[in-house]
Write an enzyme that holds these catalytic residues in place. Structure first.
Site, PDB file in Angstrom:
ATOM      1  N   SER A 198       0.843  -1.200   0.000  1.00 48.59           N
ATOM      2  CA  SER A 198       0.000   0.000   0.000  1.00 48.59           C
ATOM      3  C   SER A 198       0.877   1.248   0.000  1.00 48.59           C
ATOM      4  CB  SER A 198      -0.855  -0.029   1.275  1.00 48.59           C
ATOM      5  OG  SER A 198      -1.426   1.232   1.563  1.00 48.59           O
ATOM      6  N   TYR A 205      -3.677  -0.279   9.831  1.00 47.40           N
ATOM      7  CA  TYR A 205      -3.454  -0.614   8.421  1.00 47.40           C
ATOM      8  C   TYR A 205      -2.020  -0.278   8.015  1.00 47.40           C
ATOM      9  CZ  TYR A 205      -4.594  -0.722   3.363  1.00 47.40           C
ATOM     10  OH  TYR A 205      -4.642  -0.988   2.014  1.00 47.40           O
TER      11      TYR A 205
HETATM   12  P1  NAP Z   1     -11.725  -5.053  -1.247  1.00 44.69           P
HETATM   13  O1  NAP Z   1     -12.475  -4.495  -2.403  1.00 44.69           O
HETATM   14  O2  NAP Z   1     -12.222  -4.768   0.115  1.00 44.69           O
HETATM   15  O3  NAP Z   1     -11.434  -6.635  -1.413  1.00 44.69           O
HETATM   16  C1  NAP Z   1     -10.712  -7.342  -0.427  1.00 44.69           C
HETATM   17  C2  NAP Z   1     -11.095  -8.790  -0.495  1.00 44.69           C
HETATM   18  O4  NAP Z   1     -10.467  -9.547   0.573  1.00 44.69           O
HETATM   19  C3  NAP Z   1     -12.591  -9.004  -0.331  1.00 44.69           C
HETATM   20  O5  NAP Z   1     -13.026  -9.955  -1.274  1.00 44.69           O
HETATM   21  C4  NAP Z   1     -12.695  -9.519   1.092  1.00 44.69           C
HETATM   22  O6  NAP Z   1     -13.842 -10.268   1.377  1.00 44.69           O
HETATM   23  C5  NAP Z   1     -11.448 -10.373   1.177  1.00 44.69           C
HETATM   24  N1  NAP Z   1     -11.125 -10.710   2.564  1.00 44.69           N
HETATM   25  C6  NAP Z   1     -11.187  -9.920   3.669  1.00 44.69           C
HETATM   26  N2  NAP Z   1     -10.824 -10.598   4.764  1.00 44.69           N
HETATM   27  C7  NAP Z   1     -10.500 -11.860   4.353  1.00 44.69           C
HETATM   28  C8  NAP Z   1     -10.047 -13.029   5.015  1.00 44.69           C
HETATM   29  N3  NAP Z   1      -9.825 -13.053   6.330  1.00 44.69           N
HETATM   30  N4  NAP Z   1      -9.826 -14.144   4.285  1.00 44.69           N
HETATM   31  C9  NAP Z   1     -10.042 -14.143   2.944  1.00 44.69           C
HETATM   32  N5  NAP Z   1     -10.481 -13.072   2.254  1.00 44.69           N
HETATM   33  C10 NAP Z   1     -10.706 -11.939   2.952  1.00 44.69           C
HETATM   34  O7  NAP Z   1     -10.281  -4.501  -1.329  1.00 44.69           O
HETATM   35  P2  NAP Z   1      -9.413  -4.008  -2.569  1.00 44.69           P
HETATM   36  O8  NAP Z   1      -9.492  -2.541  -2.609  1.00 44.69           O
HETATM   37  O9  NAP Z   1      -9.670  -4.812  -3.792  1.00 44.69           O
HETATM   38  O10 NAP Z   1      -7.997  -4.357  -1.934  1.00 44.69           O
HETATM   39  C11 NAP Z   1      -7.321  -5.584  -2.166  1.00 44.69           C
HETATM   40  C12 NAP Z   1      -5.972  -5.462  -1.472  1.00 44.69           C
HETATM   41  O11 NAP Z   1      -5.292  -4.307  -1.954  1.00 44.69           O
HETATM   42  C13 NAP Z   1      -6.061  -5.282   0.045  1.00 44.69           C
HETATM   43  O12 NAP Z   1      -4.993  -5.942   0.662  1.00 44.69           O
HETATM   44  C14 NAP Z   1      -5.920  -3.776   0.211  1.00 44.69           C
HETATM   45  O13 NAP Z   1      -5.432  -3.409   1.469  1.00 44.69           O
HETATM   46  C15 NAP Z   1      -4.936  -3.459  -0.878  1.00 44.69           C
HETATM   47  N6  NAP Z   1      -4.918  -2.090  -1.340  1.00 44.69           N
HETATM   48  C16 NAP Z   1      -6.043  -1.456  -1.773  1.00 44.69           C
HETATM   49  C17 NAP Z   1      -5.957  -0.151  -2.259  1.00 44.69           C
HETATM   50  C18 NAP Z   1      -7.137   0.642  -2.761  1.00 44.69           C
HETATM   51  O14 NAP Z   1      -6.990   1.852  -2.949  1.00 44.69           O
HETATM   52  N7  NAP Z   1      -8.285   0.036  -2.991  1.00 44.69           N
HETATM   53  C19 NAP Z   1      -4.729   0.481  -2.306  1.00 44.69           C
HETATM   54  C20 NAP Z   1      -3.610  -0.196  -1.827  1.00 44.69           C
HETATM   55  C21 NAP Z   1      -3.712  -1.478  -1.359  1.00 44.69           C
HETATM   56  P3  NAP Z   1     -15.101  -9.516   2.104  1.00 44.69           P
HETATM   57  O15 NAP Z   1     -15.777  -8.735   1.053  1.00 44.69           O
HETATM   58  O16 NAP Z   1     -15.901 -10.615   2.650  1.00 44.69           O
HETATM   59  O17 NAP Z   1     -14.521  -8.625   3.196  1.00 44.69           O
HETATM   60  C1  GCO Z   2      -7.067   5.101   3.121  1.00 50.10           C
HETATM   61  C2  GCO Z   2      -7.108   4.159   1.969  1.00 50.10           C
HETATM   62  C3  GCO Z   2      -5.754   3.550   1.673  1.00 50.10           C
HETATM   63  C4  GCO Z   2      -5.740   2.818   0.388  1.00 50.10           C
HETATM   64  C5  GCO Z   2      -4.472   2.237  -0.066  1.00 50.10           C
HETATM   65  C6  GCO Z   2      -3.452   3.257  -0.428  1.00 50.10           C
HETATM   66  O1  GCO Z   2      -8.030   5.146   3.876  1.00 50.10           O
HETATM   67  O2  GCO Z   2      -6.094   5.862   3.214  1.00 50.10           O
HETATM   68  O3  GCO Z   2      -8.098   3.214   2.056  1.00 50.10           O
HETATM   69  O4  GCO Z   2      -5.079   3.087   2.717  1.00 50.10           O
HETATM   70  O5  GCO Z   2      -6.737   1.885   0.288  1.00 50.10           O
HETATM   71  O6  GCO Z   2      -3.991   1.195   0.718  1.00 50.10           O
HETATM   72  O7  GCO Z   2      -2.396   2.653  -1.064  1.00 50.10           O
END
Ligand code: NAP
Ligand code: GCO
Length: 260
Positions: A143, A156
């Site tokens: 992240s 986080y």
């Molecule tokens: P998301 O839309 O919330 O999807 C996350 C997925 O993980 C969901 O399908 C969720 O299921 C599943 N999950 C949660 N807890 C779990 C567990 N204990 N075991 C198995 N599956 C589980 O998130 P996303 O935005 O696609 O993010 C995916 C990854 O990228 C995460 O690690 C997040 O921190 C990271 N990330 C996201 C962003 C962003 O801006 N979106 C940026 C940087 C990093 P449920 O729906 O049931 O909770």
């Molecule tokens: C927040 C965001 C982030 C992003 C992501 C950034 O509340 O600041 O949710 O943490 O999802 O991980 O890279």
């Protein structure tokens, strides 16, 4: 150079939708067989239908990445029903946006458990057979918070900072077995996780655009190419690296108030 993933089995955690789904789609297009898990059957079913709709014959399982016994059973089942796991993407994750002094230790632990212990548990479950098979690829979804802090995301940031170092440690400890472990650090991506920050008129929405040289939120699809690269032979000498896919956020001080 070989960017193809033909004949490879890729396991992407929490990939019913969002970033995991887009990465899985990219890997399937590059030739990989897709396996994913989620915590509820309902989500696995939704994921299976979504993959089917775009012509991908994915394998979905219910498994909580924090449950060590369940993960061991899940990995054994995948190896028996689908094949040896060549690529693991630790994507499942949650965020809680709560000011640190208001956050309970139980809430803090829950975020650490899913976002940091989960990748540890999943990785240790696949590494022994990767060693037996002559190598493998592990990609940890980190992240911006692996590098930066901000109000309300202490747990986080602690988890994602830890995940960056777990990535480097896996690379250090198992690189000699031809295992490459790298991270992808997505910028601010439009998925359900960030939906509360992107509502109409929310100040965070324009804040993120002003902090991003690309002047937009990322799409989950922006992560697919970098993930395929890190899963392919083309990256065989890349190890312990975090590839930030952030439209330039980490390079930029942010939009000046006036252009002078
Ligand atoms: P998301 O839309 O919330 O999807 C996350 C997925 O993980 C969901 O399908 C969720 O299921 C599943 N999950 C949660 N807890 C779990 C567990 N204990 N075991 C198995 N599956 C589980 O998130 P996303 O935005 O696609 O993010 C995916 C990854 O990228 C995460 O690690 C997040 O921190 C990271 N990330 C996201 C962003 C962003 O801006 N979106 C940026 C940087 C990093 P449920 O729906 O049931 O909770
Ligand atoms: C927040 C965001 C982030 C992003 C992501 C950034 O509340 O600041 O949710 O943490 O999802 O991980 O890279």
């Amino acid at each position: 150079m070989n960017f193809r993933l033909d004949g490879k089995v890729a396991l992407i955690t929490g990939a019913s939708y969002g970033i995991g789904f887009a990465i899985a789609k990219g890997m399937a297009e590059a030739g990989a067989t897709i396996v994913f898990n989620d915590i509820k059957q309902e989500l696995v079913d939704k994921g299976l239908a979504a993959y089917k709709e775009i012509g991908i014959d994915a394998h979905g399982y219910v498994c909580d990445v924090t449950d060590e016994d369940a993960v061991a059973g899940f990995v054994a089942k995948v190896e028996e029903e689908v094949g040896k796991i060549n690529i693991l993407v630790n994507n499942a994750g949650i965020i809680m946006r709560i000011p640190m002094v208001e956050m309970t230790a139980a809430q803090f632990r829950k975020v650490i458990d899913i976002d940091l212990n989960g990748p540890f548990i999943m990785s240790k479950a696949v590494i022994p057979s990767m060693i037996k098979n002559g190598g493998g690829k592990i990609i940890n979804i980190c992240s911006m918070m692996s590098e930066l802090g901000r109000e309300t995301v202490s747990a986080y940031a602690a988890a994602k900072g830890g995940l960056k170092m777990l990535t480097r440690n896996i690379a250090s400890e198992y690189g000699e077995y031809n295992i490459q472990c790298n991270g992808i650090g997505p910028g601010y991506i439009a998925t359900p996780q960030t939906a509360p920050l992107r509502t109409e008129g929310h100040p965070f929405n324009s804040f993120i655009i002003s902090k991003t040289p690309a002047a937009r939120w990322g799409n989950a699809e922006d992560l697919a190419g970098p993930a395929v690269f890190l899963a392919s032979e083309a990256s065989d000498f890349v190890n312990g690296h975090i590839l930030y896919v952030d439209g330039g956020i980490l390079a930029y001080i942010g939009k000046q108030p006036a252009n002078d």
